[in-house]
Design an enzyme around this catalytic site. Sequence first.
Site, mmCIF file in Angstrom:
data_model
loop_
_atom_site.group_PDB
_atom_site.id
_atom_site.type_symbol
_atom_site.label_atom_id
_atom_site.label_comp_id
_atom_site.label_asym_id
_atom_site.label_seq_id
_atom_site.Cartn_x
_atom_site.Cartn_y
_atom_site.Cartn_z
ATOM 1 N N SER A 1 0.853 -1.185 0.000
ATOM 2 C CA SER A 1 0.000 0.000 0.000
ATOM 3 C C SER A 1 0.889 1.236 0.000
ATOM 4 O O SER A 1 2.082 1.159 0.330
ATOM 5 C CB SER A 1 -0.877 0.000 1.262
ATOM 6 O OG SER A 1 -1.485 1.253 1.476
ATOM 7 N N TYR B 1 -1.392 -0.176 10.693
ATOM 8 C CA TYR B 1 -1.456 -0.489 9.267
ATOM 9 C C TYR B 1 -0.122 -0.153 8.606
ATOM 10 O O TYR B 1 0.407 -0.942 7.815
ATOM 11 C CB TYR B 1 -2.598 0.280 8.611
ATOM 12 C CG TYR B 1 -2.825 -0.077 7.157
ATOM 13 C CD1 TYR B 1 -3.253 -1.352 6.796
ATOM 14 C CD2 TYR B 1 -2.616 0.854 6.140
ATOM 15 C CE1 TYR B 1 -3.462 -1.692 5.467
ATOM 16 C CE2 TYR B 1 -2.824 0.527 4.818
ATOM 17 C CZ TYR B 1 -3.246 -0.736 4.484
ATOM 18 O OH TYR B 1 -3.449 -1.068 3.163
#
Length: 254
Positions: free
Chosen positions: A149, A162
């Site tokens: 990501s 995250y």
Amino acid sequence: MNARLNNTVALVTGASSGIGEATARGLAAQGAAVAVLGRRRERLEALADKVRADGGTACVVAADITDRQQAAAAVDRVVAELGRLDTVVNNAGYMGAGQAVDSPLDEWDRMLEVNVQGLLYITHAALPHLLSAAQDSPRGVADLVNISSTGGRVARPGTAVYNLTEFGVNGFTEALRQEVSHKRVRVSVVEPGTVDTELSTHLRDGVRQAVERQIANMELLRPEDIADAICYIVTRDRRVAVNEILVRAGEQTW
């Protein structure tokens, strides 16, 4: 279209929706037999039917990759049913967000289980098969693609854990690439920005609305945009290794 992946087998995790579904269809269009792995069997069956309707070969594997035994058994089943394993796309992911001070630990655990442990379990089980495939494939190469990501490149408040998982995926990918590249197994990472998928639907109330406001005026990427990047990586000639692709939405600044 030149089907560059004829006579190869690809495994895609998190294939029941979004990027995983689009990637499975893209790889099948390039000639690969695809194994679609996820927890939602009905969705996987529907995807497999689409692949077969388009003239492709698909194998459904319903499993929870955060369970070590299930992950290993899933890889074994793919090889048993389809005969080999040339491409693995570690796409399954889970995103939580919100300030660390009031985030539930269960959410943190889930990100670590899916984004890190699940990826590791599938990779560990698949590596011997990828190394073998690289030796006897007419293409002379095998591929492992990890989906990370922009959260693996840019740390921001509200996404600390995250970020931890995605920075970790990036580091693992690069180290593993150096370990196996001389054996013709290419290891790559794709870092999507804001994509129109189900990923944000898991966010808690309040956090989800804040994220939706942040991207409200942005044209989001489509799952097919990321699938295109993955298919580009794995269809290159053996002399070409695309180590990393970062794909942001046009208006995305982070």
